[in-house]
Design a protein around this motif. Structure first.
Motif, mmCIF file in Angstrom:
data_model
loop_
_atom_site.group_PDB
_atom_site.id
_atom_site.type_symbol
_atom_site.label_atom_id
_atom_site.label_comp_id
_atom_site.label_asym_id
_atom_site.label_seq_id
_atom_site.Cartn_x
_atom_site.Cartn_y
_atom_site.Cartn_z
ATOM 1 N N ASP A 73 0.845 -1.193 0.000
ATOM 2 C CA ASP A 73 0.000 0.000 0.000
ATOM 3 C C ASP A 73 0.888 1.254 0.000
ATOM 4 N N PRO A 74 0.858 2.032 -1.090
ATOM 5 C CA PRO A 74 1.757 3.194 -1.134
ATOM 6 C C PRO A 74 1.340 4.319 -0.187
ATOM 7 N N SER A 75 0.048 4.424 0.120
ATOM 8 C CA SER A 75 -0.404 5.611 0.870
ATOM 9 C C SER A 75 0.256 5.704 2.238
ATOM 10 N N VAL A 76 0.579 4.554 2.830
ATOM 11 C CA VAL A 76 1.167 4.604 4.169
ATOM 12 C C VAL A 76 2.668 4.900 4.145
ATOM 13 N N MET A 77 3.257 5.023 2.959
ATOM 14 C CA MET A 77 4.675 5.417 2.902
ATOM 15 C C MET A 77 4.848 6.921 2.769
ATOM 16 N N ILE A 78 3.786 7.614 2.423
ATOM 17 C CA ILE A 78 3.912 9.025 2.048
ATOM 18 C C ILE A 78 4.456 9.894 3.189
ATOM 19 N N SER A 79 4.024 9.646 4.418
ATOM 20 C CA SER A 79 4.501 10.520 5.505
ATOM 21 C C SER A 79 6.010 10.374 5.696
ATOM 22 N N ARG A 107 -7.838 10.613 4.925
ATOM 23 C CA ARG A 107 -6.447 10.156 4.779
ATOM 24 C C ARG A 107 -5.654 11.122 3.880
ATOM 25 N N ASP B 73 -6.019 11.086 10.509
ATOM 26 C CA ASP B 73 -5.879 9.645 10.346
ATOM 27 C C ASP B 73 -4.512 9.207 10.875
ATOM 28 N N VAL B 76 -1.603 6.844 8.655
ATOM 29 C CA VAL B 76 -0.642 7.349 7.670
ATOM 30 C C VAL B 76 0.561 8.032 8.315
ATOM 31 N N SER B 79 4.501 5.203 9.277
ATOM 32 C CA SER B 79 5.788 4.973 8.592
ATOM 33 C C SER B 79 6.810 6.029 8.986
ATOM 34 N N ALA B 80 6.347 7.275 9.142
ATOM 35 C CA ALA B 80 7.274 8.339 9.549
ATOM 36 C C ALA B 80 7.750 8.122 10.990
ATOM 37 N N ARG B 106 -4.029 -5.247 4.013
ATOM 38 C CA ARG B 106 -2.883 -4.877 3.180
ATOM 39 C C ARG B 106 -2.115 -3.713 3.802
ATOM 40 N N THR B 110 1.638 -3.903 5.182
ATOM 41 C CA THR B 110 2.658 -3.006 4.632
ATOM 42 C C THR B 110 3.387 -2.305 5.774
#
Lengths: 448, 448
Positions: A73-79, A107, B73, B76, B79-80, B106, B110
């Motif tokens: 899932d790319p969205s959770v890498m953005i931060s 989100r 949220d 997200v 990851s940071a 997912r 991730t």
């Protein structure tokens, strides 16, 4: 894409390829830093939420080739990517089938805050049958129905992001109110698929709505883009094909009251750069050796719903017995030059058409032709991560900069400000011609 | 919670309070670093996906008090936070109503990869009517039905995370296969709410399933926890009340074939530490001045579906005319000592019961009583961010460490390994007594 084999199947097997480390954050944070140092506009993540269709009777090849499974899932890498960069746009794909629009809007808005207005959203509807079956649907939702779904989905998102909060509602006044209740509105959306009361739970971010991307050049897709997209990802085999898309979408956009320059186009292309033509040819031949013909065929045909059965890759396409996909296949046969193409001819020609190989000068000449066709930028398809980006940065960008075709500094402001730097009116927000702008102030008298 | 006013309403107005900066990543990354330096088990984000119920006829107070709106949220941000820490567990709340289980599984997987196995999931069902109306439901889904929903939801998540991939399926063999197709299975889930084909799109992470948290001590909530939770967040006014919950849930867990030690309990408590009793009293009185009585009442009553109308806060609870909430209110009246409590008495007593104030020695004595009641750890409710954590770290932890009540080093391994360090069997995974373990290998013969 946060997966091992995204488009140019087989390349992950090269010794220098690192994309099999897609599950390590450092692969992506290192790449983001490198792209920002080279003044790239953005880092964009494609995504799918299911398997491609069967190939040779089963889905084994997607596992053996790492072909978009696993995919993260790319969205959770953005931060995390936002934390190591300052200017780079950060865009990801999210399908209308995978997430409720209330959750998606929250989100996206959270991420736009965390990145100070650097987010972009590629709106997709999912064309893979297995994806739809992962979300409770009996099979692939028909194409045009998917775009009606997307119409309502973006409508909910626009209402929440643009209409629910006034710009000055959030005060954070420690001696008084945290927010002005009169500036926060429920949206009371009622539609065929969604019923959403609101209010949105996030105060306006720098961009409010992420920069809106769309991909896909079917008639319904182009109509959707003309109305909603600020930027379109396209695959076109040549500047001529690209021009058809850019002119069609831009005329349709004008019919919707938008301007031609309100929609940017990013063509998907891959580069093989050599200091001489001969070196570029050698490097391309080396890449070609790693191309997985079956992988490319599975990706291409699986996406069309055509299963090859046990036909070897030297089978002429016209001899294939397929259910349902005949029409698509005829179009493919016509598009491959030389006559009577085999499966392997088809996929090699397809790979060929997404690659520009040559000296920096030759490639820059070709890119000028793409620019003349109305294309604003390139979405780089990698052979290898991070090598393909290094190849462009070191090999091609100096020549593009000499010609004024690549930026040397970032413009000020949000991702949207940077992309539309010549249009001063944005101030980070969607321009007033975009349909979402109609929701600004629209809920001031809504029932509380 | 990524919001200005989470539990102790009004404290954000203090000059030293920084929680109004909830929308800045650095508030959270700085806090995460500080917690890790002090060897905290985890950073946990609460969440809601809608407004609390009306208070005094409308929802204005939630805006004016910053009471869980805006709220961001948390998923997200993980990851940071993972990128700036190495050992800290990272747990967040996600409700069954907000996200499809295929998407959630997912996303969680991730993040478990990106953090090397440090994720935790607080499973909630959303008790706020507005939240349900944000997700297309006509109103609040009845309590027990919500838990049946949660039963199916976790079932889908378990099937995907534990059953879809074999441990050795992912190979990344550049000279051969990326994965072994025979080790990846569709799950073909068919239930009342969900139909999910699979396969899961993410290969097994260090923990596979995040550490499973649950909060809520209704009979249905405790039954759900007994079956599914590895850790329970609880609010109990005293060690005596806590003991009732810990013994009840642990006995129920044993009925499900689990062991008492398979479920940890974290009590929500707030601390006011002074070097002398007098100093602690002074500090507590200072916090009390900032308490927003209306804010606490709105949070408490809005969560119960009771609207005060225009009754002033010195109205005795027994004189309130409320629809529907009478039973709940009677229980509250009985629980407040002194007889005939007013609205203000009720909320001040409630705030009182979640705070321990005193010298480090006094607080440590009290925490020993909580430990004797079966409580394994504390979920710290802050007055101010980051000050309340600094207060515990500097004021209280040295005494707790002297008594062996707080860890001085992190155990090795994943978040789960660290929490259950005395149970060597885990190796990052759910133990074999957990219901999710039944799905290991369960889909080996599923249709492909």
């Amino acid at each position: 894409m946060a997966t091992t084999s995204h488009i140019l199947e087989g390349q992950w097997r090269r010794p220098d390829a690192q994309q099999h480390r897609f599950d390590e954050l450092s692969l992506w944070t290192d790449l983001a830093r490198r792209l920002e140092a080279a003044k790239f506009d953005a880092m964009f993540f494609a995504d799918v939420v299911g398997l491609y269709g069967n190939y040779r009777g089963n889905w084994d090849i997607f596992a053996t080739e790492g072909l978009q499974i696993p995919s993260h899932d790319p969205s959770v890498m953005i931060s995390a990517l936002g934390a190591v960069t300052e200017h780079l746009g950060l865009a990801w794909t999210s399908s209308v089938i995978q997430e409720h629009p209330f959750t998606f809007a929250r989100r996206a808005a959270t991420l736009d805050h965390l990145t100070d207005g650097r987010t972009g959203w590629n709106i997709v509807t999912s064309a893979l049958e297995n994806a739809h079956r992962n979300y409770g649907l009996p099979g692939l939702t028909p194409h045009d129905e998917r775009y009606r779904w997307a119409d309502e989905y973006v409508d909910v998102v626009y209402k929440l992001l643009e209409g629910s909060w006034e710009d000055d509602a959030l005060l954070r006044n420690k001696s008084g109110s945290h927010a002005n209740p009169a500036g926060i509105h429920k949206i009371h959306h009622e539609g065929p698929r969604y019923s959403v009361e609101g209010p949105h739970l996030v105060a306006p971010s720098a961009q409010r709505t992420p920069v809106l991307f769309q991909a896909g050049t079917s008639p319904a897709g182009m109509a959707f883009a003309a109305r909603n997209a600020e930027a379109v990802f396209m695959f076109a085999g040549s500047p001529g094909s690209a021009r058809k898309v850019t002119t069609t979408v831009r005329s349709l956009a004008v019919e919707h009251g938008r301007r031609p320059a309100d929609v940017l186009f990013f063509a998907g292309l891959s580069f093989v750069v050599g200091s001489t033509e001969a070196e570029a040819r050698r490097r391309k031949a080396d890449y070609d050796e790693y191309l997985s013909v079956d992988g490319l065929a599975a990706h291409m045909l699986g996406g069309m719903g055509v299963d090859l059965g046990d036909a070897p890759v030297d089978t002429p396409l016209k001899d294939l017995k397929v259910e349902g996909g005949r029409g698509v296949l005829e179009a493919v046969i016509d598009s491959v030059p030389g006559g009577n193409p085999t499966i392997e001819d088809m996929v090699r020609y397809r790979a060929e058409r997404m690659r520009l190989a040559g000296t920096p000068e030759q490639i820059a000449d070709e890119l000028e032709r793409w620019q003349d066709a109305g294309v604003d930028g390139i979405n780089i398809i990698n052979h290898v991560i991070p090598g393909s980006y290094a190849e462009v940065i070191e090999g091609l960008l100096p020549e593009l900069r000499r010609r004024g075709l690549a930026q040397t500094e970032y413009p000020q402001g949000t991702f949207r400000d940077k992309l539309f730097a010549d249009v001063a009116e944005h101030h980070g927000r969607l321009n007033p011609r975009h349909p979402a702008a109609a929701y600004r102030g629209a809920f001031r008298n809504a029932p509380r």
